[in-house]
Design a protein around this motif. Structure first.
Motif, PDB file in Angstrom:
ATOM      1  N   GLY B  83       0.788  -1.217   0.000  1.00  0.00           N
ATOM      2  CA  GLY B  83       0.000   0.000   0.000  1.00  0.00           C
ATOM      3  C   GLY B  83       0.827   1.277   0.000  1.00  0.00           C
ATOM      4  O   GLY B  83       0.367   2.320   0.441  1.00  0.00           O
ATOM      5  N   VAL B  84       2.068   1.172  -0.462  1.00  0.00           N
ATOM      6  CA  VAL B  84       2.898   2.376  -0.592  1.00  0.00           C
ATOM      7  C   VAL B  84       3.399   2.461  -2.028  1.00  0.00           C
ATOM      8  O   VAL B  84       3.460   1.447  -2.729  1.00  0.00           O
ATOM      9  CB  VAL B  84       4.132   2.347   0.331  1.00  0.00           C
ATOM     10  CG1 VAL B  84       3.723   2.490   1.778  1.00  0.00           C
ATOM     11  CG2 VAL B  84       4.941   1.097   0.108  1.00  0.00           C
ATOM     12  N   THR B  85       3.731   3.649  -2.467  1.00  0.00           N
ATOM     13  CA  THR B  85       4.379   3.773  -3.771  1.00  0.00           C
ATOM     14  C   THR B  85       5.672   4.527  -3.560  1.00  0.00           C
ATOM     15  O   THR B  85       5.776   5.364  -2.671  1.00  0.00           O
ATOM     16  CB  THR B  85       3.529   4.574  -4.770  1.00  0.00           C
ATOM     17  OG1 THR B  85       3.113   5.783  -4.134  1.00  0.00           O
ATOM     18  CG2 THR B  85       2.340   3.784  -5.243  1.00  0.00           C
ATOM     19  N   PHE B  86       6.670   4.186  -4.360  1.00  0.00           N
ATOM     20  CA  PHE B  86       7.849   5.032  -4.337  1.00  0.00           C
ATOM     21  C   PHE B  86       8.295   5.367  -5.734  1.00  0.00           C
ATOM     22  O   PHE B  86       7.982   4.643  -6.681  1.00  0.00           O
ATOM     23  CB  PHE B  86       9.018   4.491  -3.510  1.00  0.00           C
ATOM     24  CG  PHE B  86       9.053   3.016  -3.300  1.00  0.00           C
ATOM     25  CD1 PHE B  86       9.186   2.490  -2.026  1.00  0.00           C
ATOM     26  CD2 PHE B  86       8.981   2.135  -4.376  1.00  0.00           C
ATOM     27  CE1 PHE B  86       9.242   1.123  -1.835  1.00  0.00           C
ATOM     28  CE2 PHE B  86       9.033   0.776  -4.172  1.00  0.00           C
ATOM     29  CZ  PHE B  86       9.159   0.280  -2.896  1.00  0.00           C
ATOM     30  N   PRO B  87       9.029   6.503  -5.863  1.00  0.00           N
ATOM     31  CA  PRO B  87       9.487   6.905  -7.193  1.00  0.00           C
ATOM     32  C   PRO B  87      10.438   5.861  -7.779  1.00  0.00           C
ATOM     33  O   PRO B  87      11.078   5.112  -7.025  1.00  0.00           O
ATOM     34  CB  PRO B  87      10.205   8.232  -6.960  1.00  0.00           C
ATOM     35  CG  PRO B  87      10.336   8.400  -5.496  1.00  0.00           C
ATOM     36  CD  PRO B  87       9.413   7.465  -4.822  1.00  0.00           C
ATOM     37  N   PRO B  88      10.537   5.795  -9.117  1.00  0.00           N
ATOM     38  CA  PRO B  88      11.376   4.788  -9.777  1.00  0.00           C
ATOM     39  C   PRO B  88      12.806   4.733  -9.240  1.00  0.00           C
ATOM     40  O   PRO B  88      13.346   3.645  -9.060  1.00  0.00           O
ATOM     41  CB  PRO B  88      11.385   5.234 -11.237  1.00  0.00           C
ATOM     42  CG  PRO B  88      10.173   6.044 -11.408  1.00  0.00           C
ATOM     43  CD  PRO B  88       9.845   6.654 -10.089  1.00  0.00           C
ATOM     44  N   PHE B  89      13.380   5.918  -8.950  1.00  0.00           N
ATOM     45  CA  PHE B  89      14.771   5.915  -8.481  1.00  0.00           C
ATOM     46  C   PHE B  89      14.916   5.090  -7.211  1.00  0.00           C
ATOM     47  O   PHE B  89      15.829   4.278  -7.079  1.00  0.00           O
ATOM     48  CB  PHE B  89      15.248   7.356  -8.238  1.00  0.00           C
ATOM     49  CG  PHE B  89      16.698   7.448  -7.838  1.00  0.00           C
ATOM     50  CD1 PHE B  89      17.685   7.572  -8.811  1.00  0.00           C
ATOM     51  CD2 PHE B  89      17.078   7.403  -6.502  1.00  0.00           C
ATOM     52  CE1 PHE B  89      19.025   7.659  -8.449  1.00  0.00           C
ATOM     53  CE2 PHE B  89      18.423   7.484  -6.129  1.00  0.00           C
ATOM     54  CZ  PHE B  89      19.385   7.617  -7.115  1.00  0.00           C
TER      55      PHE B  89
END
Lengths: 219, 221
Positions: B83-89
């Motif tokens: 349930g979290v998202t993080f940027p591609p980097f």
């Protein structure tokens, strides 16, 4: 979040085909990269400076580029530069063979060089020809040392075939990601992909460890 | 055939910052991998016994699946689970670290095990504690022997950052794809990308080879 793992079962045929393609790519690449590597290693050990230089340039170039770039290059640049049309599968094979041949060449060269000079000299002193000394004394000893490195290359190659998914060769990674896109079952498909790779790769990694223990050279 | 390098000249800032991302990502990933690898190895060698099978399983799993699969799973599948998202980097950094740390752990274990048991016994005889022996005797000797292998970890990291293009990390590979697509000049763009990677990687592999030959005799003590 509702998960629907049945998607894996319903798309089993496609996944199996993808896994088959991964194995086929690995085997075909190695079948071609073995003679390729031997040829490059022989060129490197030859007395002709031009041959040595060509082999060195080839090996250093392909060792120092990311494989994914070689794949893109083969896919976009090669057809335009050389005016040849190749299928995505052939392109993938070319890129993988170029890359793995360079690694194999290094493996063979290092293996042959690791056999001390005295072995060759002793064989020559016993009246063997250079060729006999190479095939009966040096290469059999080198083969034992080459085997563990070769096994490691095999496993990296198996894993690296996943990269040809970027040019739409329908191996396991591409197939899984396509099914993910059609069905929107992201978590299920990507986990299935990882698990299938694991099931195929884990025994190979263990086999490599065993080969290293059995044939690895202890200094 | 005519060459036209104007897409590269026009987009040089775009490429330059991509180069920055490649270098930053590979340097950080190499560093975090070595640190995580060290932690894994110390737990494996000196930690509680029940933990060992899990660590070995982790290392073997990372050695059996492609890094592409790890990256794609971390970026697309893990956020759904957690349930979290993080940027591609960040996804790339986490994925690369998890993957490369397994290799680093093997390298570090080999390095530590290459220090002969007599060294530990000598330390014990002098009344040193196990922790002191590790810190003052084993790790300093092992580190020197591991330097070339750390260099290899760096080359792996640099090459693997190119794979991060599949999760749209804005590094050189990804930016080359974008510019090649927009300008219809794949020959020029990918050739320049090739030169860029070669110029970064060649000195590193050369340095590693040199270091390896220079330090090779230390491995035999």
């Amino acid at each position: 979040m509702n998960l629907d793992w049945t998607v894996i079962w319903t798309s089993r045929d496609a996944l199996l085909e993808g896994a088959g393609m991964t194995v086929l790519l690995t085997v075909l690449t190695m079948l071609m990269a073995l003679p390729g590597g031997i040829l490059l290693a022989l060129m490197r050990l030859s007395n002709y400076r031009v041959l040595r230089g060509m082999s060195l340039a080839f090996v250093e170039l392909f060792r120092n580029l990311p494989l994914i770039l070689i794949i893109y290059w083969a896919f976009y640049v090669m057809p335009m530069a050389l005016h040849v049309q190749m299928s995505a599968f052939t392109t993938a094979l070319v890129a993988l063979v170029l890359n793995i041949s360079a690694y194999n060449a290094e493996t063979f060269r290092a293996g042959i060089n690791s056999i001390r000079k005295g072995q060759m000299e002793a064989a020559l002193a016993m009246g063997m020809s250079r060729r006999q000394a190479m095939f009966k004394v040096v290469i059999p000893q080198a083969a034992r040392r080459i085997l563990p490195v070769f096994a490691s290359t095999w496993v990296s190659l198996f894993k690296d075939t996943s990269l040809v998914s970027v040019i739409a060769v329908s191996e396991l990674a591409y197939t899984s990601m396509q099914i993910r896109a059609h069905t929107f079952r992201v978590l299920e498909m990507l986990t299935a992909m990882a698990v299938i790779y694991w099931m195929m790769g884990y025994p190979q990694a263990k086999l490599v460890d065993w080969i290293h223990r059995k044939y690895g050279v202890k200094e | 055939m005519e060459f036209d390098f104007s897409p590269i000249v026009d987009n040089w800032r775009f490429f330059a910052s991509g180069l920055g991302v490649t270098i930053a990502l590979s340097a950080i990933a190499a560093l975090t991998s070595i640190l995580l690898g060290l932690v894994i190895t110390l737990f494996r060698l000196y930690g509680p016994r029940w933990l060992r099978p899990f660590l070995v399983f982790y290392i073997d799993t990372m050695r059996s699946i492609p890094v592409l699969v790890v990256l794609v799973w971390i970026y697309f599948a893990f956020p759904l689970l957690a349930g979290v998202t993080f940027p591609p980097f960040w996804a790339a950094l986490v994925g690369l670290t998890l993957h490369i740390a397994a290799y680093a752990a093997e390298v570090i274990r080999a390095g530590i095990e290459s220090v002969r048991p007599g060294q530990t016994r000598a330390g014990l005889a002098l009344g040193m504690s196990r922790a002191q022996i590790l810190r003052k005797i084993i790790l300093p000797q092992a580190t020197i022997r591991m330097l070339p292998a750390f260099g290899s970890v760096l080359t792996i990291a640099i090459k693997d950052t190119a794979i991060a293009t599949v999760i749209a990390v804005p590094e050189i590979m990804h930016r080359s794809e974008i510019v090649a697509g927009q300008s219809y000049r794949p020959i020029e763009v990918f050739t320049v990308a090739m030169i860029a990677y070669f110029l970064i990687l060649f000195p590193v592999t050369r340095g590693v080879d040199r270091l390896y030959h220079r330090l090779a005799h230390l491995g035999r003590s």
